[in-house]
Design a protein around this motif. Structure first.
Motif, short mmCIF file in Angstrom:
data_model
loop_
_atom_site.label_atom_id
_atom_site.label_comp_id
_atom_site.label_asym_id
_atom_site.label_seq_id
_atom_site.Cartn_x
_atom_site.Cartn_y
_atom_site.Cartn_z
N GLY A 185 4.48 7.35 -3.81
CA GLY A 185 5.12 7.53 -5.37
C GLY A 185 6.36 6.76 -5.96
N ARG A 186 7.19 6.22 -5.01
CA ARG A 186 8.74 6.17 -4.11
C ARG A 186 8.66 4.85 -3.17
NH1 ARG A 186 11.43 11.48 -2.67
NH2 ARG A 186 13.11 10.23 -2.13
N PHE A 190 1.03 -1.57 -0.41
CA PHE A 190 0.26 0.16 -0.18
C PHE A 190 0.85 1.01 0.54
CE2 PHE A 190 -2.40 3.59 2.92
CZ PHE A 190 -2.99 3.05 1.57
N LEU A 191 1.70 1.27 1.13
CA LEU A 191 2.84 2.54 1.04
C LEU A 191 3.64 3.13 0.24
CD1 LEU A 191 3.07 1.76 4.92
CD2 LEU A 191 1.85 4.04 3.56
N PRO A 192 4.05 1.90 -0.72
CA PRO A 192 4.87 2.94 -1.88
C PRO A 192 3.54 3.30 -2.70
CG PRO A 192 5.61 0.03 -1.45
CD PRO A 192 4.17 0.85 -0.41
#
Length: 472
Positions: free
Chosen positions: A77-78, A71-73
């Motif tokens: 966006g990285r 989820f967190l990437p």
């Protein structure tokens, strides 16, 4: 039922902090305080709920780590912000139990503003990033603290008017003088439970079942603390139209011929209802009941409406004058105001009754949105700040000391200045104050360890929390 994924219960910006803390950081120590606001004291309540619901035991699982890693990437966006290894370390070494230590003042304690209420620190140097990662969730304790404070201060306000105007021996009525009508007005069922339980520290009247249920589940009590009575709503009282209102009122009295029952009476004309229906047609039935009818207005200016209603009811039902010189309705009759009620309005309403020689015991109140929803973190200015750290083996006292510009353009210190060092809360000469940990070694710390390495170490029952509030 599966818990929320704790790894995803933080503000997004915090996921980079493990990289942004200065190299060599091995400990972060932070504290919670109420920096001031509406009231000079803050009642501490609700931490035990958050610890049991979110942090106790295995706080997160391997599945949670995998979910966060997917989820967190996408959030950033990285791929170089979220570091799953930080959480994997806690899974591998502690089976998901959190290596932090939390100390707090006993729940139910009313502490003057600008004092430490809770501290949190990591117990594993690899997890220096964890205490303030948990800030987002733990900061939500502001809500039950604020509702508990509001209810406690309202009780003190009402008790003052009882002392000044009410009949000796009627003080038991204060328990039901402010009723929680807030379930429908909050943003979530969880909020209704947390806020509703906070209200029950000071009052027994509540239509918010979630409050009692939360107290029972998270504060180890078998007792239902929120009590209520049969009561109508407009869908009942308007069912036969304007011409059928009297018949509805009669039906209400005969459905509950004993005990307390409340009836909303402003569907059409509250003054006619009090004068012609309750005060004339149903007068004898009311006076012959073994119980109390509570008449509820629900529109108009509260003070003007209440004063007019009491004038009608005193005329129709008579009154006694107590030893303090204030009018009291017969015990078969009382009034409840549940519209437009907030802390300031309560003061104004009871003051108006006092000015017109009407005892406070004639009136009870219901508060909904203003009790559970019209509060925020700034009502009592809650903040959680780092005050101590260990960096490259050196203990550092940490603080923020911002300045601000006043209306005259002068640079002045901000109220947001934080405390520094490791802290303790002491009580000397009956007064709480915050000092550094090594100050006044002979005076015991009022902060007790309540959570350590995934385990609750000092739990309280709801009875004990109530006792702490009443023991001030």
């Amino acid at each position: 039922m599966k818990r929320e994924n704790l790894i995803l219960l933080a503000d997004a910006y915090k996921y980079a902090h493990h990289k942004l803390y200065y190299p060599g950081t091995t400990q972060i120590y932070s504290y919670l305080e109420s920096r001031g606001g509406m009231f000079d004291n803050t009642v501490f309540f609700g931490l035990q709920y958050f610890l049991k619901e979110y942090l106790e035991g295995q706080a997160f699982t391997q599945q949670d780590v995998d979910e966060a890693d997917a989820f967190l990437p996408q959030v950033f966006g990285r791929d170089d912000v979220f570091d799953r290894s930080k959480f994997q370390y806690i899974i591998d070494k502690y089976d998901g139990h959190l290596p932090v230590k939390i100390k707090a003042v006993a729940e139910g304690t009313a502490v003057p503003i600008s004092n430490v209420l809770m501290t949190i620190e990591n117990t594993d140097p690899e997890c220096y990033w964890l205490p303030n990662f948990l800030e987002t969730l733990l900061m939500q304790v502001w809500y039950p603290c604020t509702v508990a404070t509001l209810s406690a201060e309202t009780r003190k306000l009402i008790a003052r008017y009882y002392q000044e105007t009410a009949t000796e021996g009627s003080e038991a009525g204060i328990d039901f003088a402010l009723n929680d009508f807030g379930f429908r007005g909050v943003s979530s069922v969880e909020g209704a439970g947390i806020g509703g339980a906070a209200h029950l520290l000071s009052f027994s009247g509540s239509d918010n079942l979630a409050g009692s249920r939360l107290a029972m589940k998270y504060y180890d009590t078998q007792k239902v603390y929120g009590l209520s009575i049969p009561a109508t709503e407009h869908s009942i009282c308007t069912l036969l139209g304007r011409e059928g209102e009297l018949e509805i009122f009669r039906h209400v009295l005969r459905t509950f011929p004993t005990g307390t029952v409340a009836c909303v009476s402003d569907s059409y004309n509250i003054f006619k209802a009090c004068s012609d229906y309750w005060g004339t047609e149903l007068h004898d039935e009311i006076m012959n009941r073994q119980g109390t009818l509570v008449i509820r207005p629900d529109s108009g200016d509260p003070i003007r409406t209440l004063l007019a209603i009491f004038e009608i009811l005193f005329d129709k039902f008579g009154f006694t004058t107590n030893a303090k010189g204030y009018k009291v309705l017969p015990p078969q009759l009382r009034v409840i105001q549940g519209d437009g009620v907030n802390y300031d309005a309560i003061n104004s309403i009871y003051e108006a009754l006092k000015e017109h020689q009407i005892s406070a015991e004639n009136l009870v109140l219901g508060m909904g949105g203003a009790l559970l929803q019209k509060v925020d973190r700034d009502t009592q200015r809650f903040a959680l700040k780092c005050s101590s750290a260990v960096v490259n083996g050196q203990q550092i006292a940490v603080e923020k000391s911002p300045t601000e510009m006043d209306k005259n353009g002068n640079i002045t210190p901000s109220f947001k200045k934080s405390k520094s060092g490791r802290l303790k809360l002491v009580k000397t000469d009956g007064t709480y104050r915050t000092v550094n940990e090594d100050t006044l070694p002979e005076v015991p710390d009022q902060l007790h360890t309540v959570f350590e390495n995934g385990k609750l170490t000092d739990t309280l029952t709801f009875e004990q929390v109530k006792a702490n509030l009443n023991d001030r």
